[in-house]
Structure formats: C-alpha cells, structure tokens
Design an enzyme around this catalytic site. Sequence first.
Site, PDB file in Angstrom:
ATOM      1  N   TYR A  58       3.541   8.640 -11.654  1.00 19.85           N
ATOM      2  CA  TYR A  58       2.646   7.874 -10.766  1.00 19.85           C
ATOM      3  C   TYR A  58       1.833   6.852 -11.565  1.00 19.85           C
ATOM      4  CZ  TYR A  58      -0.996   7.314  -7.148  1.00 19.85           C
ATOM      5  OH  TYR A  58      -1.880   6.828  -6.218  1.00 19.85           O
ATOM      6  N   ALA A  59       1.227   7.301 -12.679  1.00 14.61           N
ATOM      7  CA  ALA A  59       0.396   6.397 -13.489  1.00 14.61           C
ATOM      8  C   ALA A  59       1.226   5.254 -14.063  1.00 14.61           C
ATOM      9  CB  ALA A  59      -0.285   7.177 -14.611  1.00 14.61           C
ATOM     10  N   ALA A  60       2.482   5.560 -14.413  1.00 10.60           N
ATOM     11  CA  ALA A  60       3.354   4.500 -14.953  1.00 10.60           C
ATOM     12  C   ALA A  60       3.538   3.388 -13.921  1.00 10.60           C
ATOM     13  CB  ALA A  60       4.712   5.088 -15.353  1.00 10.60           C
ATOM     14  N   SER A  89      -4.251   2.313  -8.975  1.00  9.43           N
ATOM     15  CA  SER A  89      -4.975   3.591  -8.907  1.00  9.43           C
ATOM     16  C   SER A  89      -5.795   3.811 -10.171  1.00  9.43           C
ATOM     17  CB  SER A  89      -3.965   4.733  -8.766  1.00  9.43           C
ATOM     18  OG  SER A  89      -4.595   5.969  -8.981  1.00  9.43           O
ATOM     19  N   LYS A  93       1.497   2.696 -11.371  1.00 10.68           N
ATOM     20  CA  LYS A  93       0.232   2.038 -11.021  1.00 10.68           C
ATOM     21  C   LYS A  93      -0.251   1.113 -12.150  1.00 10.68           C
ATOM     22  CE  LYS A  93       0.069   3.856  -6.974  1.00 10.68           C
ATOM     23  NZ  LYS A  93       0.184   3.015  -5.773  1.00 10.68           N
ATOM     24  N   ASN A  97       0.810  -1.222   0.000  1.00 14.25           N
ATOM     25  CA  ASN A  97       0.000   0.000   0.000  1.00 14.25           C
ATOM     26  C   ASN A  97       0.847   1.278   0.000  1.00 14.25           C
ATOM     27  OD1 ASN A  97      -2.521   1.685   0.888  1.00 14.25           O
ATOM     28  ND2 ASN A  97      -0.982   2.045   2.480  1.00 14.25           N
TER      29      ASN A  97
HETATM   30  N1  LIG Z   1      -5.629   8.793  -1.716  1.00 11.91           N
HETATM   31  C1  LIG Z   1      -5.955   8.600  -2.999  1.00 11.91           C
HETATM   32  O1  LIG Z   1      -6.696   9.375  -3.597  1.00 11.91           O
HETATM   33  C2  LIG Z   1      -5.421   7.384  -3.735  1.00 11.91           C
HETATM   34  C3  LIG Z   1      -5.973   7.101  -5.004  1.00 11.91           C
HETATM   35  C4  LIG Z   1      -5.502   6.005  -5.712  1.00 11.91           C
HETATM   36  C5  LIG Z   1      -4.505   5.201  -5.177  1.00 11.91           C
HETATM   37  N2  LIG Z   1      -3.995   5.476  -3.957  1.00 11.91           N
HETATM   38  C6  LIG Z   1      -2.927   4.604  -3.458  1.00 11.91           C
HETATM   39  O2  LIG Z   1      -3.276   4.046  -2.212  1.00 11.91           O
HETATM   40  C7  LIG Z   1      -2.106   3.887  -1.411  1.00 11.91           C
HETATM   41  C8  LIG Z   1      -2.290   4.582  -0.072  1.00 11.91           C
HETATM   42  O3  LIG Z   1      -2.537   5.944  -0.319  1.00 11.91           O
HETATM   43  P1  LIG Z   1      -2.967   6.974   0.827  1.00 11.91           P
HETATM   44  O4  LIG Z   1      -3.830   7.979   0.169  1.00 11.91           O
HETATM   45  O5  LIG Z   1      -3.434   6.258   2.032  1.00 11.91           O
HETATM   46  O6  LIG Z   1      -1.540   7.658   1.108  1.00 11.91           O
HETATM   47  P2  LIG Z   1      -1.035   8.490   2.372  1.00 11.91           P
HETATM   48  O7  LIG Z   1      -0.030   9.441   1.853  1.00 11.91           O
HETATM   49  O8  LIG Z   1      -2.182   9.011   3.172  1.00 11.91           O
HETATM   50  O9  LIG Z   1      -0.307   7.355   3.246  1.00 11.91           O
HETATM   51  C9  LIG Z   1       0.775   6.646   2.704  1.00 11.91           C
HETATM   52  C10 LIG Z   1       1.639   6.081   3.820  1.00 11.91           C
HETATM   53  O10 LIG Z   1       2.771   5.477   3.181  1.00 11.91           O
HETATM   54  C11 LIG Z   1       3.929   5.834   3.894  1.00 11.91           C
HETATM   55  N3  LIG Z   1       5.087   5.796   3.003  1.00 11.91           N
HETATM   56  C12 LIG Z   1       5.415   6.686   2.030  1.00 11.91           C
HETATM   57  N4  LIG Z   1       6.567   6.341   1.466  1.00 11.91           N
HETATM   58  C13 LIG Z   1       6.991   5.204   2.076  1.00 11.91           C
HETATM   59  C14 LIG Z   1       8.133   4.380   1.932  1.00 11.91           C
HETATM   60  N5  LIG Z   1       9.103   4.679   1.049  1.00 11.91           N
HETATM   61  N6  LIG Z   1       8.244   3.288   2.724  1.00 11.91           N
HETATM   62  C15 LIG Z   1       7.294   3.008   3.638  1.00 11.91           C
HETATM   63  N7  LIG Z   1       6.202   3.760   3.834  1.00 11.91           N
HETATM   64  C16 LIG Z   1       6.051   4.857   3.055  1.00 11.91           C
HETATM   65  C17 LIG Z   1       3.670   7.235   4.410  1.00 11.91           C
HETATM   66  O11 LIG Z   1       4.506   7.543   5.519  1.00 11.91           O
HETATM   67  C18 LIG Z   1       2.191   7.163   4.763  1.00 11.91           C
HETATM   68  O12 LIG Z   1       1.980   6.794   6.122  1.00 11.91           O
HETATM   69  C19 LIG Z   1      -0.945   4.436  -2.232  1.00 11.91           C
HETATM   70  O13 LIG Z   1      -0.288   3.388  -2.911  1.00 11.91           O
HETATM   71  C20 LIG Z   1      -1.628   5.344  -3.228  1.00 11.91           C
HETATM   72  O14 LIG Z   1      -0.876   5.497  -4.405  1.00 11.91           O
HETATM   73  C21 LIG Z   1      -4.430   6.560  -3.220  1.00 11.91           C
END
Ligand SMILES: NC(=O)c1ccc[n+]([C@@H]2O[C@H](COP(=O)([O-])OP(=O)(O)OC[C@H]3O[C@@H](n4cnc5c(N)ncnc54)[C@H](O)[C@@H]3O)[C@@H](O)[C@H]2O)c1
Length: 243
Positions: free
Chosen positions: A153-155, A141, A157, A89
């Site tokens: 990012y899209a690449a 995503s 995902k 995640n």
């Molecule tokens: N929020 C959205 O709109 C959305 C949409 C589509 C996909 N996503 C995907 O869902 C996932 C979670 O997103 P979110 O919105 O909860 O993000 P967020 O930023 O709220 O939380 C992400 C967590 O990942 C941790 N993190 C970041 N880099 C890290 C690393 N190198 N090693 C370990 N931990 C790390 C951060 O400290 C944070 O606690 C991500 O993969 C994101 O791409 C999110």
Amino acid sequence: MLSGKFAVITGAGAGIGAATARAFAKERAAGIAVVDIREEQAEAVARELRETGCRAIAVACNVAKADEVRAAAARIVQEFGRIDILVNNAGITRDVMFHKMTDEQWNAVINVNLGGMYNWCRAVINGMRDQGYGRIINLSSGSVRGIPGQCNYAATKAAMIGFTNTLAKESARKGITVNCVAPGATDTEMYAQVPDHVLQAMLESNPMHRLGRPEEIANVITFLASERASYLNGQWILVNGGK
Ligand SMILES: NC(=O)c1ccc[n+]([C@@H]2O[C@H](COP(=O)([O-])OP(=O)(O)OC[C@H]3O[C@@H](n4cnc5c(N)ncnc54)[C@H](O)[C@@H]3O)[C@@H](O)[C@H]2O)c1
C-alpha cells in the site's frame, strides 16, 4: 464553487469518495460521475445527489482495467461533454507483513491504487490538454511514512506523489493542476478492517485522539478542485490531525 465543472470521482460509492461527491454537489458542480466497482453503491450515491438537484450518473468500472476505464471515460464525455475534474480516490489495502506477502496481495494493491490512477489519468489527460483546463487530485496516504503490514500500500501511495509532481510540471502550461491529498486514519469501511489494538494505538498517538471524518478529507479535495486553488500545483497535503 464548482459551477460549470464536470467531475469524475473514482471509488465514490463509499467513504471519502462518497463524501467528496456530496461536497462537490453542495458546491454546485455541473455534473458528477460516481465511479465504483460496486454498481449498487455507485447508483445509491448518484441517486442521493440527484435528489438534491445535482446532475449525477453512476458508472460501474474497475479502475484496474484499462479497457473498462476507457469505456467509462468515453461514456462520461458523451453524457457531460467534457471532464474538468478527476479525483483518483479508489483504493484498496491487502495488509500483511512483507515476509508473508503473496504476489497476489502485492499485485492487487499495485493494480488498483497505482494502475487505477494511471488508467484514469491516461483516459482524461488529452481531453484536459485540448480544453486547456483540468484539476486532478490523487488520494495518497500518510502511510508513506511507514506502517507495518503496508509495504504494498505504501509503495503505491508514495509512487503517486512522484507521479503527481511530474504530471503537474508537464501539464501546468495547459491549465491543468495535479495534487495529492494524503489522509491519515479516516473513519471509513477501509479503516474498519484495522484490528482494535492497532486502532487504539493510532488514536493514542494522534494529537486529536480521533480518526478523521470523510467530510474533513473531502473539504480539502474540494478546495483543490476549485478556482481558489488555482496556483496550488504538484503538492502533497497531509490531512491527519497533526500527527
Ligand atoms: N480511510 C483511511 O484511513 C485512508 C487513509 C489514507 C488514505 N486513504 C485513501 O483514500 C481513498 C479512499 O479510501 P476510503 O477509506 O474511503 O476507502 P473505502 O474502502 O471506504 O472506499 C473505497 C471505494 O473504492 C471502491 N473500489 C475499490 N476497488 C475499486 C476498483 N478496483 N475500481 C473501482 N472502485 C473500487 C470500493 O468499492 C469503495 O466504494 C483510498 O485511495 C485510500 O487508500 C484512506
């Protein structure tokens, strides 16, 4: 129910990962490793889970660093004895139009989103094959359809989808399923970085006129991690309110 199952959730110190940890605890997972680069956030979530009676440990780890991931996985196996569920995640954005994108912005996103998934899958796959059981859920995503400013990012995902399809086919006979959950815009710290005018346009174009809640994404991840999803493999599930 996730009784008897030991889970690793990366990026579980906040947002969708933390919501998933809470959902797994409600489903009575036997143990949850709350992995995050931010140790304090990971510890806060793990403490909260322990207060509900769940066995949970915080593990500080940068998923982009293979040596840190190997050490973290070894520590978790030492603590729990096995890893049944892996939720990849952890993810970051470095949004910028492609013609202005720096190598640093490109590499950072590739290394965390794609490299992190690779590092964790590599660290757990042999254990899952040996035990004849595993559930891997990768956070893709809705942005794979194209959102300006998100080429990097899209690449990552979209690459996760190809990886998932392939690993799912390689691993099914060993009792392992591999699937992607692809959230649309979800109300987390990550989304808080989106400028207001972009957010308004997003909300207008969404049939539900609202962001997803982290718990709504966590529910789908929890289903995929459970026995109820035993014949669901190599899929990409878009959770975006019908956009
Ligand atoms: N929020 C959205 O709109 C959305 C949409 C589509 C996909 N996503 C995907 O869902 C996932 C979670 O997103 P979110 O919105 O909860 O993000 P967020 O930023 O709220 O939380 C992400 C967590 O990942 C941790 N993190 C970041 N880099 C890290 C690393 N190198 N090693 C370990 N931990 C790390 C951060 O400290 C944070 O606690 C991500 O993969 C994101 O791409 C999110």
